[in-house]
Design an enzyme around this catalytic site. Sequence first.
Site, PDB file in Angstrom:
ATOM      1  N   PHE A 114       0.856  -1.170  -0.001  1.00  0.00           N
ATOM      2  CA  PHE A 114      -0.021  -0.069   0.011  1.00  0.00           C
ATOM      3  C   PHE A 114       1.131   1.207  -0.023  1.00  0.00           C
ATOM      4  O   PHE A 114       2.239   1.024   0.383  1.00  0.00           O
ATOM      5  CB  PHE A 114      -0.900  -0.084   1.319  1.00  0.00           C
ATOM      6  N   GLN A 227      -7.777  14.681   2.485  1.00  0.00           N
ATOM      7  CA  GLN A 227      -7.107  14.115   1.571  1.00  0.00           C
ATOM      8  C   GLN A 227      -7.943  13.885   0.271  1.00  0.00           C
ATOM      9  O   GLN A 227      -9.062  13.396   0.272  1.00  0.00           O
ATOM     10  CB  GLN A 227      -6.945  12.670   2.261  1.00  0.00           C
ATOM     11  N   HIS A 229      -7.915  11.452  -3.119  1.00  0.00           N
ATOM     12  CA  HIS A 229      -7.431   9.943  -3.145  1.00  0.00           C
ATOM     13  C   HIS A 229      -7.024   9.920  -4.704  1.00  0.00           C
ATOM     14  O   HIS A 229      -7.774  10.508  -5.525  1.00  0.00           O
ATOM     15  CB  HIS A 229      -8.562   8.956  -3.034  1.00  0.00           C
ATOM     16  N   LEU A 239     -14.638   5.253  -5.726  1.00  0.00           N
ATOM     17  CA  LEU A 239     -13.162   4.989  -5.349  1.00  0.00           C
ATOM     18  C   LEU A 239     -12.771   3.588  -6.155  1.00  0.00           C
ATOM     19  O   LEU A 239     -13.597   2.826  -6.084  1.00  0.00           O
ATOM     20  CB  LEU A 239     -13.148   4.930  -4.097  1.00  0.00           C
ATOM     21  N   GLU A 242      -6.542   1.636  -3.642  1.00  0.00           N
ATOM     22  CA  GLU A 242      -5.239   1.597  -3.827  1.00  0.00           C
ATOM     23  C   GLU A 242      -4.535   0.178  -3.883  1.00  0.00           C
ATOM     24  O   GLU A 242      -3.425   0.154  -4.705  1.00  0.00           O
ATOM     25  CB  GLU A 242      -4.537   2.370  -2.669  1.00  0.00           C
ATOM     26  N   ARG A 273      -0.556   9.205  -0.753  1.00  0.00           N
ATOM     27  CA  ARG A 273      -1.574   9.604  -1.542  1.00  0.00           C
ATOM     28  C   ARG A 273      -1.497  11.214  -1.979  1.00  0.00           C
ATOM     29  O   ARG A 273      -1.766  11.554  -3.022  1.00  0.00           O
ATOM     30  CB  ARG A 273      -2.802   9.645  -0.711  1.00  0.00           C
ATOM     31  N   HIS A 337     -11.489  12.426  -0.453  1.00  0.00           N
ATOM     32  CA  HIS A 337     -11.863  11.062   0.093  1.00  0.00           C
ATOM     33  C   HIS A 337     -11.765  11.119   1.611  1.00  0.00           C
ATOM     34  O   HIS A 337     -12.658  10.542   2.173  1.00  0.00           O
ATOM     35  CB  HIS A 337     -10.567  10.396  -0.266  1.00  0.00           C
ATOM     36  N   ARG A 372      -3.004  10.914   5.424  1.00  0.00           N
ATOM     37  CA  ARG A 372      -3.197   9.638   6.008  1.00  0.00           C
ATOM     38  C   ARG A 372      -2.649   8.484   5.002  1.00  0.00           C
ATOM     39  O   ARG A 372      -2.908   8.637   3.858  1.00  0.00           O
ATOM     40  CB  ARG A 372      -4.920   9.375   6.379  1.00  0.00           C
TER      41      ARG A 372
HETATM   42  C1  LIG Z   1     -14.973   4.284  -0.697  1.00  0.00           C
HETATM   43  C2  LIG Z   1     -14.099   4.136   0.579  1.00  0.00           C
HETATM   44  C3  LIG Z   1     -13.093   3.223   0.747  1.00  0.00           C
HETATM   45  C4  LIG Z   1     -12.220   3.136   1.683  1.00  0.00           C
HETATM   46  N1  LIG Z   1     -11.198   2.094   1.901  1.00  0.00           N
HETATM   47  C5  LIG Z   1     -10.357   2.259   3.064  1.00  0.00           C
HETATM   48  C6  LIG Z   1      -9.348   1.066   3.349  1.00  0.00           C
HETATM   49  O1  LIG Z   1      -9.449   0.271   2.391  1.00  0.00           O
HETATM   50  N2  LIG Z   1      -8.793   0.943   4.299  1.00  0.00           N
HETATM   51  C7  LIG Z   1      -8.932   2.084   5.262  1.00  0.00           C
HETATM   52  O2  LIG Z   1      -8.224   2.056   6.308  1.00  0.00           O
HETATM   53  N3  LIG Z   1      -9.806   3.007   5.268  1.00  0.00           N
HETATM   54  C8  LIG Z   1     -10.622   3.114   4.131  1.00  0.00           C
HETATM   55  N4  LIG Z   1     -11.457   3.961   3.986  1.00  0.00           N
HETATM   56  C9  LIG Z   1     -11.685   4.694   5.113  1.00  0.00           C
HETATM   57  C10 LIG Z   1     -12.540   3.940   6.353  1.00  0.00           C
HETATM   58  O3  LIG Z   1     -13.399   3.172   5.565  1.00  0.00           O
HETATM   59  C11 LIG Z   1     -13.418   4.953   7.154  1.00  0.00           C
HETATM   60  O4  LIG Z   1     -12.373   5.958   7.523  1.00  0.00           O
HETATM   61  C12 LIG Z   1     -13.706   4.212   8.298  1.00  0.00           C
HETATM   62  O5  LIG Z   1     -14.512   3.036   7.821  1.00  0.00           O
HETATM   63  C13 LIG Z   1     -14.639   5.055   9.277  1.00  0.00           C
HETATM   64  O6  LIG Z   1     -15.374   4.296  10.049  1.00  0.00           O
HETATM   65  P1  LIG Z   1     -16.252   5.052  11.188  1.00  0.00           P
HETATM   66  O7  LIG Z   1     -16.689   4.002  12.084  1.00  0.00           O
HETATM   67  O8  LIG Z   1     -15.393   6.245  11.863  1.00  0.00           O
HETATM   68  O9  LIG Z   1     -17.398   5.814  10.267  1.00  0.00           O
HETATM   69  P2  LIG Z   1     -18.604   5.132   9.443  1.00  0.00           P
HETATM   70  O10 LIG Z   1     -18.431   3.835   9.091  1.00  0.00           O
HETATM   71  O11 LIG Z   1     -18.629   6.291   8.349  1.00  0.00           O
HETATM   72  O12 LIG Z   1     -20.085   5.243  10.502  1.00  0.00           O
HETATM   73  C14 LIG Z   1     -20.234   6.508  10.729  1.00  0.00           C
HETATM   74  C15 LIG Z   1     -21.797   5.995  11.588  1.00  0.00           C
HETATM   75  O13 LIG Z   1     -22.407   7.324  12.232  1.00  0.00           O
HETATM   76  C16 LIG Z   1     -23.678   7.357  12.058  1.00  0.00           C
HETATM   77  N5  LIG Z   1     -23.934   8.829  11.967  1.00  0.00           N
HETATM   78  C17 LIG Z   1     -23.608   9.885  11.451  1.00  0.00           C
HETATM   79  N6  LIG Z   1     -24.252  10.994  11.708  1.00  0.00           N
HETATM   80  C18 LIG Z   1     -25.227  10.469  12.539  1.00  0.00           C
HETATM   81  C19 LIG Z   1     -26.270  11.278  13.083  1.00  0.00           C
HETATM   82  N7  LIG Z   1     -26.556  12.575  12.962  1.00  0.00           N
HETATM   83  N8  LIG Z   1     -27.216  10.735  13.958  1.00  0.00           N
HETATM   84  C20 LIG Z   1     -26.947   9.161  14.215  1.00  0.00           C
HETATM   85  N9  LIG Z   1     -25.805   8.574  13.542  1.00  0.00           N
HETATM   86  C21 LIG Z   1     -25.229   9.203  12.935  1.00  0.00           C
HETATM   87  C22 LIG Z   1     -23.822   6.536  10.648  1.00  0.00           C
HETATM   88  O14 LIG Z   1     -25.197   6.051  10.537  1.00  0.00           O
HETATM   89  C23 LIG Z   1     -23.026   5.435  10.878  1.00  0.00           C
HETATM   90  O15 LIG Z   1     -23.332   4.360  11.500  1.00  0.00           O
HETATM   91  C24 LIG Z   1     -12.302   3.841   2.815  1.00  0.00           C
HETATM   92  C25 LIG Z   1     -13.286   5.027   2.689  1.00  0.00           C
HETATM   93  C26 LIG Z   1     -14.098   4.894   1.548  1.00  0.00           C
HETATM   94  C27 LIG Z   1     -15.202   6.096   1.617  1.00  0.00           C
END
Ligand SMILES: Cc1cc2nc3c(=O)[nH]c(=O)nc-3n(C[C@H](O)[C@H](O)[C@H](O)COP(=O)(O)OP(=O)(O)OC[C@H]3O[C@@H](n4cnc5c(N)ncnc54)[C@H](O)[C@@H]3O)c2cc1C
Length: 562
Positions: A114, A227, A229, A239, A242, A273, A337, A372
Site C-alpha cells: 500500500f 485527503q 485520493h 473509489l 489503492e 496519496r 476522500h 493518512r
Molecule cells: C470508498 C471508501 C473506501 C475506503 N477504503 C479504506 C480501506 O481500504 N482501508 C482503510 O483503512 N480505510 C478505508 N476507507 C476509510 C474508512 O473506511 C473509514 O475512515 C472508516 O471506515 C470510518 O469508520 P467510522 O466508524 O469512523 O465511520 P462510518 O463507518 O462512516 O460510520 C459512521 C456512523 O455514524 C452514524 N451517524 C452519522 N451521523 C449521525 C447522526 N446525525 N445521527 C446518528 N448517527 C449518525 C452513521 O449512521 C454511521 O453508522 C475508505 C473509505 C471510503 C469512503
Amino acid sequence: MIYKHDVLVVGAGLAGMRAAIEAHNQGVDVAIVSKVYPVRSHSNAAQGGINAALGEGDTWESHGYDTVKGSDYLGDQDAIEILAREAPAAVLELEHWGVNFSRDETGHLGTRNFGGASQARTFFVADITGQALLQVMFEQLVRVGVRMYNEWFVTRLIESEGVVRGIVGMDIRSGQLHAIQANAVVLATGGMGRVFEPSTNALINTGDGMAIAYRAGARLMDMEMMQYHPTTLKGSGALLTEGARGEGAYLLNSEGDRFMKKYAPNKLELASRDVVSRAEQTEINEGRGIENCVLLDCRHLGKDLIMRKLGQIHELALELAGVDIVQEPVPVRPGFHYPMGGIKTDVDGKTTLDGLYAAGECACVSIHGGNRLGANSLLDTVIFGRRAGAAASEHSRALPSPADSFPLGETALQQETERIRALLDRPSVGELAAKVRWDMGVNMVKHCGVFREAGGLTEMGDLLHSLQDRATRVHVGDKGRVFNTNLTSVLELQFMLDLAVAVQVTALTRTESRGAHTRTDYPERDDEHWLKHIQLQYRPEGPEIHFTPVTMTRWEPQVRSY
Ligand SMILES: Cc1cc2nc3c(=O)[nH]c(=O)nc-3n(C[C@H](O)[C@H](O)[C@H](O)COP(=O)(O)OP(=O)(O)OC[C@H]3O[C@@H](n4cnc5c(N)ncnc54)[C@H](O)[C@@H]3O)c2cc1C
C-alpha cells in the site's frame, strides 16, 4: 421520551461498534444510535485493507515511522506509537472473531503493498475488506446484546457549561424527537465527504458529529488537512482502491508515460496519496491529461488476478464508466476522500468537553497528521474505538446514575422540538438544500482542492458567507413526519456549512505546504513556523484559532521523499 444509559455511542460504523462492544465488556449499560441501519455505514465501502506489522521481519517501529513520514511530521507520535504497537493484536482479534482475510499460497494471512509503506503490511479480504469487517463486528454487537436505536438521527448534544450528558435525536421512522441521557457520549459519526463534490464517500457522510461537537464547544483540529485520493473514477468519483496499485497497476498520462517516475522515483505509484494526487493534478494542469483524468492501467495483472483480488473495482469501472479494466486502462483523477482533521481527542478518545469522547473518522487523535496512509483508517477505528469505549465506561462509573441530568435532557428536548418545528413551518418557497450543498461542494473542490492559494481561499470565504445566508432560507418541502429525509438533509446542510468554514479558515491560516495541504503561494514545508496543529473553537462571529504543539517522541522531521 427520555431514555437513559451509562454510555451512549453515536454511530454504528466500525469505530462505534468497537466502542460499544468494549463498553459492554467493561460492564456498563451501553447503547448505540445510528442514522442508518448499522451495516449500511460507510465502513462497509472500505476496499483495500487494514495495516499491521504482523509479517516476518516487520516491526511496529517501521509501521510507526512510515505513518509519521506519511503524516508529513504533523501526526502526534505518542498516538502513532499506540496505533502501530496495538495493530497486530487488533487485526488478529478481528480474524478470531471471524473475518475471512485473504490468504497467500502457504495458507498464511496474505498481505498487499500500500502507498507510503516500506513493507507489504496491508491485510485484506479481496477488495471488500470493510464489508467483511463490518459484518463480523455487527455479529459481535448482536451477540453481546447492545441496545440499538437504528435509523435515529442525532441533532444535538445535551450540554451545559462544558459538560455533556446525552443527545437529542429523531426517530426517522416516526419523526418523533427523543432525548437519550448518558454519563458519557462517544461520537463515532464518520467522515464529512459530502462537503466536497465529487467525493468517494457515501451520501450519509455529512460530518454531523464533528459539527455537533464543535457547536457544543469541543475543538476541531487539523481541518485544513483534507485527503484527495489519487484513483477516483471519472464522472461518479467512485473509489478504485489503492490495492490496485498495490497489486501492480500503474498510472499513465496522455503520452503513455508512466509519469510517477518523475515525482517519486523510488516508490512510483506507491508513494503516499498526497504525492500521487499532486503528481496527477500537475500532469492534468500541464496538458498531459485526458479530459481532466490520467489512466490507471491494470491490464498486465491479468484477468485471473483482477477477478480474484479486485473484483469490486472491475464491476465499478464497468458499471459506472463502461470500462472493462481487463481490456482497457480506466480514466481516474484525484477525488475527495478523507479528512485527517476532526474532533480533537487525546489517545483515549477524550475531547475538550467533559463526558464527550470521539473515535474513528470524525476524530483527530492525530494519527494521520497532514496525510493518512491507506489502510491506516480501518485500523484507527478499531484501536481508538476500543480505547474510547473503555475510557467512556470508566468516566461513567465514577458518576452517579444518568438520571441526575434529567432537567437538562428535558430542556434540550423542548428547545430542539421547537427548532425543528420552526424549520418545518418555513414557507415552501426559497432555497433548496440540495442546490446550496452542490454549490458548496463543487467550490470546495475548486478552492480547497489538491492545490490552494490565498486568492481562491479568500473567495471561498466570501462564498461561504453567502451560502450560509442562503441556508437560512432553505425550506423543507415535505411537511410529513414519517421518513422525512428532506428534513434530515436540511439539518445535514447546516452541519456541512460549519465544517466547510473550518476547512477554509484553517487552509488560509496555514501559510506553508505540508501533507495534503499544498499552497501554491507557499510551496515549501516550514518546520520553523508551522510544525504545529491548528485548533478551532466555535464562536458565533467566526472560528477562534489556537495553535498547539505536535507531540514528538522518537522521529525527528526529515526531508520527505518517496
Ligand atoms: C470508498 C471508501 C473506501 C475506503 N477504503 C479504506 C480501506 O481500504 N482501508 C482503510 O483503512 N480505510 C478505508 N476507507 C476509510 C474508512 O473506511 C473509514 O475512515 C472508516 O471506515 C470510518 O469508520 P467510522 O466508524 O469512523 O465511520 P462510518 O463507518 O462512516 O460510520 C459512521 C456512523 O455514524 C452514524 N451517524 C452519522 N451521523 C449521525 C447522526 N446525525 N445521527 C446518528 N448517527 C449518525 C452513521 O449512521 C454511521 O453508522 C475508505 C473509505 C471510503 C469512503
